[in-house]
Design a protein around this motif. Structure first.
Motif, PDB file in Angstrom:
ATOM      1  N   SER A  33       0.856  -1.192   0.000  1.00 40.73           N
ATOM      2  CA  SER A  33       0.000   0.000   0.000  1.00 40.73           C
ATOM      3  C   SER A  33       0.889   1.237   0.000  1.00 40.73           C
ATOM      4  O   SER A  33       2.096   1.168   0.272  1.00 40.73           O
ATOM      5  CB  SER A  33      -0.885   0.006   1.241  1.00 40.73           C
ATOM      6  OG  SER A  33      -0.086   0.155   2.418  1.00 40.73           O
ATOM      7  N   ASP A  34       0.312   2.396  -0.302  1.00 40.34           N
ATOM      8  CA  ASP A  34       1.094   3.635  -0.289  1.00 40.34           C
ATOM      9  C   ASP A  34       1.722   3.870   1.084  1.00 40.34           C
ATOM     10  O   ASP A  34       2.877   4.308   1.181  1.00 40.34           O
ATOM     11  CB  ASP A  34       0.205   4.829  -0.656  1.00 40.34           C
ATOM     12  CG  ASP A  34      -0.209   4.818  -2.122  1.00 40.34           C
ATOM     13  OD1 ASP A  34       0.426   4.081  -2.912  1.00 40.34           O
ATOM     14  OD2 ASP A  34      -1.169   5.536  -2.470  1.00 40.34           O
TER      15      ASP A  34
ATOM     16  N   TYR B 291       4.600   1.439   1.506  1.00 43.39           N
ATOM     17  CA  TYR B 291       5.661   1.774   0.564  1.00 43.39           C
ATOM     18  C   TYR B 291       6.524   2.914   1.098  1.00 43.39           C
ATOM     19  O   TYR B 291       7.744   2.945   0.893  1.00 43.39           O
ATOM     20  CB  TYR B 291       5.066   2.159  -0.792  1.00 43.39           C
ATOM     21  CG  TYR B 291       6.103   2.594  -1.803  1.00 43.39           C
ATOM     22  CD1 TYR B 291       6.834   1.650  -2.529  1.00 43.39           C
ATOM     23  CD2 TYR B 291       6.355   3.955  -2.021  1.00 43.39           C
ATOM     24  CE1 TYR B 291       7.787   2.047  -3.449  1.00 43.39           C
ATOM     25  CE2 TYR B 291       7.310   4.355  -2.945  1.00 43.39           C
ATOM     26  CZ  TYR B 291       8.031   3.398  -3.647  1.00 43.39           C
ATOM     27  OH  TYR B 291       8.987   3.793  -4.548  1.00 43.39           O
ATOM     28  N   ASN B 292       5.896   3.855   1.798  1.00 43.24           N
ATOM     29  CA  ASN B 292       6.625   5.005   2.347  1.00 43.24           C
ATOM     30  C   ASN B 292       7.218   4.721   3.724  1.00 43.24           C
ATOM     31  O   ASN B 292       7.882   5.584   4.292  1.00 43.24           O
ATOM     32  CB  ASN B 292       5.694   6.220   2.432  1.00 43.24           C
ATOM     33  CG  ASN B 292       5.322   6.744   1.071  1.00 43.24           C
ATOM     34  OD1 ASN B 292       6.163   6.857   0.183  1.00 43.24           O
ATOM     35  ND2 ASN B 292       4.047   7.059   0.877  1.00 43.24           N
TER      36      ASN B 292
END
Length: 230
Positions: free
Chosen positions: A23-24, A27-28
């Protein structure tokens, strides 16, 4: 908290695929580019709710198994033949899950030790601590478990690299892990290969310990990896 001792073989070839599954938010999450950080992000993605304050040992165990299985699947699809050394350890502050694992039937996994007890004592100036316990046999601490009583569950990871025959399992060679600097020689030779290996759990196993007040503090000498929960 997450720990990884080892390495994901040819990780740069798997990294983009791993990232694409996240997911975003996850990922971050990694702050760097190491295989260990991205493996942790992958592990978190296997949890139903990575924001939960605590997890059952079954949830952590299943997420760990899925993480290893997924990495093996991607390596197989990419025709990567070098083994991955996947000694992972994760805790939510209550339960600890650890693996001693290598994606090979011929090679020995990296060393893994744990110790348990009730207190940490400073044994040398400068903040050098070790765990105190009734059983003084274990002085090396990798997973430190402070709890009066616990159960230890030892669960084999049965996949394409599992060797069920204990005689064949003991024939695994130690050279690969030793060349990576990940095999201790503290207690003499135990398996095949030119580098001595300590008396320690066999690979391809995962342990989980759950505190339920039914067992004592001291651990038996067993051939397994232990995951512990307090």
């Amino acid at each position: 908290m997450w720990m990884h001792n080892g390495g994901i073989a040819e990780f740069t070839r798997l990294k983009r695929q791993l990232q694409s599954t996240l997911s975003d938010e996850l990922y971050n999450f990694p702050q760097g580019n190491t295989d260990s950080e991205w493996a942790f992000a992958l592990f978190l993605s296997m949890l139903t709710d990575p924001h939960a304050e605590s997890f059952t040992q079954h949830e952590l165990r299943d997420a760990m198994l899925k993480t290893i299985s997924t990495l093996n699947k991607w390596a197989r699809e990419a025709n990567i033949t070098e083994p991955s050394l996947l000694n992972f350890c994760v805790t939510d502050g209550h339960t600890v899950v650890a693996t001693r694992y290598i994606s090979s039937k011929q090679d020995e996994a990296a060393s893994l030790y744990f110790s348990s007890g009730t207190t940490f004592d400073e044994y040398a100036p400068g903040g050098h601590y070790r765990m105190s316990k009734r059983d003084k046999r274990e002085n090396i601490i990798l997973i430190a478990i402070i709890t009066p009583k616990m159960n230890v569950l030892q669960i084999p990871i049965i996949d394409e690299f599992h060797v069920s025959d204990p005689i064949q399992a003991k024939k695994r060679g130690s050279d690969f892990a030793a060349q990576k600097g990940l095999l201790s020689s503290a207690y003499g030779a135990r398996r095949g290969g030119s580098v001595p290996s300590p008396l320690q759990p066999t690979q391809d196993e995962l342990g989980a310990a759950v505190h339920d007040g039914t067992s004592g503090e001291d651990f038996p000498r067993v051939e397994a990896v232990n995951v512990a929960a307090a």
